[in-house]
Scaffold this active site. Structure first.
Site, mmCIF file in Angstrom:
data_model
loop_
_atom_site.group_PDB
_atom_site.id
_atom_site.type_symbol
_atom_site.label_atom_id
_atom_site.label_comp_id
_atom_site.label_asym_id
_atom_site.label_seq_id
_atom_site.Cartn_x
_atom_site.Cartn_y
_atom_site.Cartn_z
ATOM 1 N N GLU A 122 -6.769 -7.496 -0.365
ATOM 2 C CA GLU A 122 -7.149 -7.549 1.054
ATOM 3 C C GLU A 122 -8.619 -7.169 1.128
ATOM 4 O O GLU A 122 -8.983 -6.012 0.906
ATOM 5 C CB GLU A 122 -6.347 -6.554 1.903
ATOM 6 C CG GLU A 122 -4.924 -6.964 2.145
ATOM 7 C CD GLU A 122 -4.191 -5.978 3.054
ATOM 8 O OE1 GLU A 122 -4.846 -5.324 3.895
ATOM 9 O OE2 GLU A 122 -2.975 -5.861 2.901
ATOM 10 N N GLU A 177 0.828 -1.214 0.000
ATOM 11 C CA GLU A 177 0.000 0.000 0.000
ATOM 12 C C GLU A 177 0.860 1.260 0.000
ATOM 13 O O GLU A 177 0.624 2.183 0.778
ATOM 14 C CB GLU A 177 -0.913 0.013 1.225
ATOM 15 C CG GLU A 177 -1.994 -1.040 1.204
ATOM 16 C CD GLU A 177 -3.018 -0.866 2.326
ATOM 17 O OE1 GLU A 177 -2.702 -0.202 3.319
ATOM 18 O OE2 GLU A 177 -4.120 -1.399 2.185
#
Ligand code: GLA
Length: 779
Positions: free
Chosen positions: A262, A185
């Site tokens: 995710e 991320e």
């Protein structure tokens, strides 16, 4: 036990090879990126991955948890590699026993499960410092997650070790690793394609050359660092609007296979905040939506497990440390039990099984036991058991004394102090107790930004003790540069000026079980008044799982039979510690508790059920005092208007720059015409239109915050998480207001706002007014 396991496994593996099995059982396979689909051995393949972390499950239970994932209907295990647990001292790598990630992957292969590997080096994961080793912070000017030469040199060494352990487990070489992630991320942290390019090269250089490499990010940030030669995947949580989340990716790369790398099944718990849950139906609906569209996913977490010992991380701003339980409201509970969420998901996945996929029966849970209450009668007061100090003229953080974790005591003598003098500690990370000649003056909690102690008159030569407990290092955003102990200075402040205190003796209390055991314990009938270690032995007829009931204790850590079990804090919401039976013994067991606050009663019992949602916070989580009403009469808004009904970020520009410290956003109605307001994130823009840092922010007021069905307080608008949000209560009517205290006066040109990510953007504000003031608003 582990060795026997490995031997058995090798036999099974060779049998599978001989049988020519097409599942991940030893035969080299190909895994590629096709046109809108993944291709496994040339055939379309949808990844159904279960995220779990080997570090959060006792090694003795790895296989059981993998079997649980398989019985759920998953075909893959997704895992991070946690740099800081493998390299606790620079250059000393440990991939054995509990850290043997290769055995974990092979166990997955034994059960025909593929693996997605996420070797970081940064992993977030609510793990201490996001997986980075604390000793990196010994370098004063280090810039983590950047091209900082020292950082990159250390990453390379680590990544090469990961390669030695795992590169041969790529599917191309007969293993089960399908894909490998580069960084984590990064779009939520910075924009720096060159850095990501170097990370990709380090991952390849470590031997991960045969399978697709990918980047995972949020829908709003994936393009910031997206490299042409990497696969892009998107992360989002239960309830998010799937089509809206993938829209920008579909537009940017119409041919890419889609994957939610995710999909958050639940959420993590912080000390002092309500226990988090997410509804099973909504989670399952999201997975159904993805499977119907052929979208691959990884369910983060499928089994959260436990963040044992001191390995929990923290978020900031506001600083807020994670609980030890990482139950996550995941389908498989902390202790490995199938929950109702598990069965609902299993029902769905049975309908979507791959051809040839065998979904076995659900394995039985490990048995639990109750342990009758016993007293911890041996006590070693902390101040009677000081280790050898180090001398230091200046205050310095813990890292500079070569201490990674635990508690640290700073001691000096005071000059004569006049009443009204204030002791200012910049900054105590994270929970400090301040004493004058052994008498407790005050406790300071970083969660509340506390840094000053009003002093009584004190004679020259008074001993000043500042005992600081380090909680988890921040695991997200720039605050990961989180040094512990006291980070800058300690001053005596009077109206005439301030005097920095010097000449410190510094005592380190690390977190090793051996350090805790090696103390002068004495029998005591009642708890010690102040921080102390407590010790006892207890006998068991069998070694089965249990939950240690910490409800009568204050704040600290627990070790059993030399294993670090976790942290406890009476404020909750977690009140029990998961104690795996595999770490208990039939016969005599030893328990040590370090309690920095002191227990009401030094008693422990083992329960058969966990208590994860009993909050005893000292202060309410909401931001409006009883009967308090914001008074905007006579105030003139700097901006007013209507937001567009659209997904994603929007800016509200004032058309000029105004000065102020307090910003009030008033919402007058919602896009959906309903009565409540919600907001996921908010930034204040400086004179140049850039985002102002939010580290010193506090919510000064929120007229309405929902906490009955979840955690929707106003501080969610600056917690850096796009999936969490502020929401007003159903019964409260418009207008709704939040007031932010920026911590200092700023030049402000506008706001940047993000609505909720769920379909229809529930609670999205329509009409707004913004007020900015230098002095606090009136109530
Ligand atoms: C992000 C991170 C994960 C974890 C989740 C929240 O998606 O990538 O490591 O921190 O948020 O649980």
């Amino acid at each position: 036990m582990l060795k026997t396991c490995i031997r058995g496994l090798l036999i099974l593996l060779s049998l599978a090879v001989m049988a020519g099995c097409s599942l991940p059982s030893g035969k080299p396979q190909t895994f590629e990126i096709g046109d809108q689909t993944f291709l496994l051995d040339g055939k379309p393949f949808v990844v159904k991955a279960a995220e779990m972390h080997y570090t959060r499950i006792p090694a003795e239970y790895w296989e059981h948890r993998i079997e649980m994932c398989k019985a759920l209907g998953m075909n893959t295990i997704c895992l991070y590699v946690f740099w800081n647990i493998h390299e606790q001292k620079p250059g000393e790598f440990d991939f054995e026993g509990q850290n043997d990630v290769a055995t974990f992957c092979r166990l997955a292969q034994k059960h025909d499960m593929y693996v997605i590997l996420r070797p970081g080096p940064y992993v977030c994961a609510e793990w201490e410092m996001g997986g980075l080793p604390w000793w990196l912070l010994k370098k004063d000017d280090i810039k983590l997650r950047s091209n900082d030469a020292y950082f990159m040199e250390r990453v390379k060494l680590f990544m090469n070790e990961v390669g030695k352990e795992l590169a041969d487990l790529q599917v191309s070489r007969g293993g089960n690793i399908l894909m490998v992630q580069v960084e984590n991320e990064y779009g939520a942290y910075a924009t720096d394609k060159e850095y990501i390019g170097q990370m990709r090269d380090l991952v390849k250089g470590a031997g991960f050359t045969d399978v697709p490499l990918f980047q995972c990010d949020w829908s709003s940030t994936f393009q910031r660092n997206g490299l042409d030669d990497l696969l892009w995947t998107i992360n989002f949580g239960t309830g998010a609007d799937i089509d809206a989340q993938f829209k920008p990716l579909r537009e940017a790369r119409p041919h890419t296979p889609l994957m939610c790398s995710e999909y958050w099944s639940g959420w993590f718990d912080h000390w002092g905040r309500k226990h988090e849950t997410r509804p099973a139906e909504v989670m399952v609906d999201g997975i159904r939506d993805m499977l119907d569209r052929g979208i691959s996913f990884s369910l983060y977490m499928t089994h959260g497990g436990t963040t044992f010992g001191h390995w929990g991380g923290a978020n900031c701003p506001p600083y807020s440390a994670m609980c030890s339980s990482y139950d996550y409201d995941a389908p498989i509970s902390e202790a490995g039990w199938a929950t109702p969420k598990y069965y609902q998901l299993r029902e769905l996945l049975l309908q979507y099984a791959d051809s040839g996929q065998v979904i076995p029966d659900v394995p039985a849970p490990y048995p639990t036991q109750q342990i009758p209450a016993f007293q911890l009668k041996e006590v070693a007061p902390l101040f009677d058991n000081l280790p050898e100090p180090k001398e230091s003229e200046d205050i310095r953080p813990m890292e500079q004394f070569d201490q990674g974790w635990g508690t640290i005591l700073y001691r000096t003598t005071l000059p004569e102090v006049a009443e009204g003098t204030v002791l200012v500690i910049d900054e105590a990370h994270d929970w400090a107790q301040v004493y004058a000649d052994g008498k407790l003056l005050k406790r300071l909690d970083r969660r509340r930004g506390e840094n000053s102690v009003p002093l009584p008159a004190l004679a020259e030569g008074t001993r000043l003790d500042i005992l600081v407990e380090a909680m988890g290092r921040v695991n997200f955003d720039v605050a990961i540069h989180d040094r512990k102990g006291i980070t800058k200075s300690v001053r005596l402040a009077t109206p005439d000026g301030s005097q920095e205190l010097k000449g410190w003796s510094v005592y380190s209390f690390p977190v090793d079980a051996a350090f805790a055991r090696d103390k002068q314990y004495a029998a005591a009938d009642k708890p010690c008044n102040g921080p102390a270690w407590y010790r006892a032995t207890f006998r068991l007829d069998k070694a089965a799982d249990t939950f240690l009931d910490m409800r009568t204790w204050g704040k600290g850590m627990v070790w059993v039979n030399g294993k670090a079990i976790g942290r406890f804090w009476k404020i909750g919401p977690q009140q029990t510690l998961y104690m795996p039976g595999c770490w208990l013994k039939e016969g005599e067991n030893e328990i040590i508790v370090l309690d920095l606050l002191g227990p009401d009663q030094p008693v422990i019992q083992g329960l058969e059920q966990p208590i994860l949602d009993e909050l005893h916070a000292e202060a309410p989580a909401t931001h409006r005092a009883e009967g308090q009403n914001l008074d905007l009469k006579g105030e003139t808004p700097v901006a007013r208007g209507q937001l567009k009904a659209a997904d994603g970020w929007q800016e509200v520009m004032f058309g000029r720059t105004v000065k102020g410290r307090y910003v009030c956003l008033e919402a007058t109605d919602a896009q959906d015409g309903k009565d409540y307001a919600a907001l996921a994130e908010l930034y204040v823009l400086d004179a140049q239109g850039k985002l102002l840092p939010r580290l010193k922010w506090k919510i000064a007021y929120a007229d309405s915050e929902s906490t009955s069905w979840g955690n929707y307080t106003a501080d969610k608008i600056y917690d850096l998480q796009e999936s969490t949000y502020w929401s007003t209560r159903d019964k409260d009517r418009f207008p709704h207001q939040i007031v932010i205290d920026l911590g200092e006066e700023q030049e402000i040109s506008g706001l940047r706002l993000l609505p909720r990510a769920e379909e229809g953007r529930p609670g999205m504000i329509k009409g707004y007014k913004v007020y900015v003031k230098s002095s606090p608003f009136r109530f």
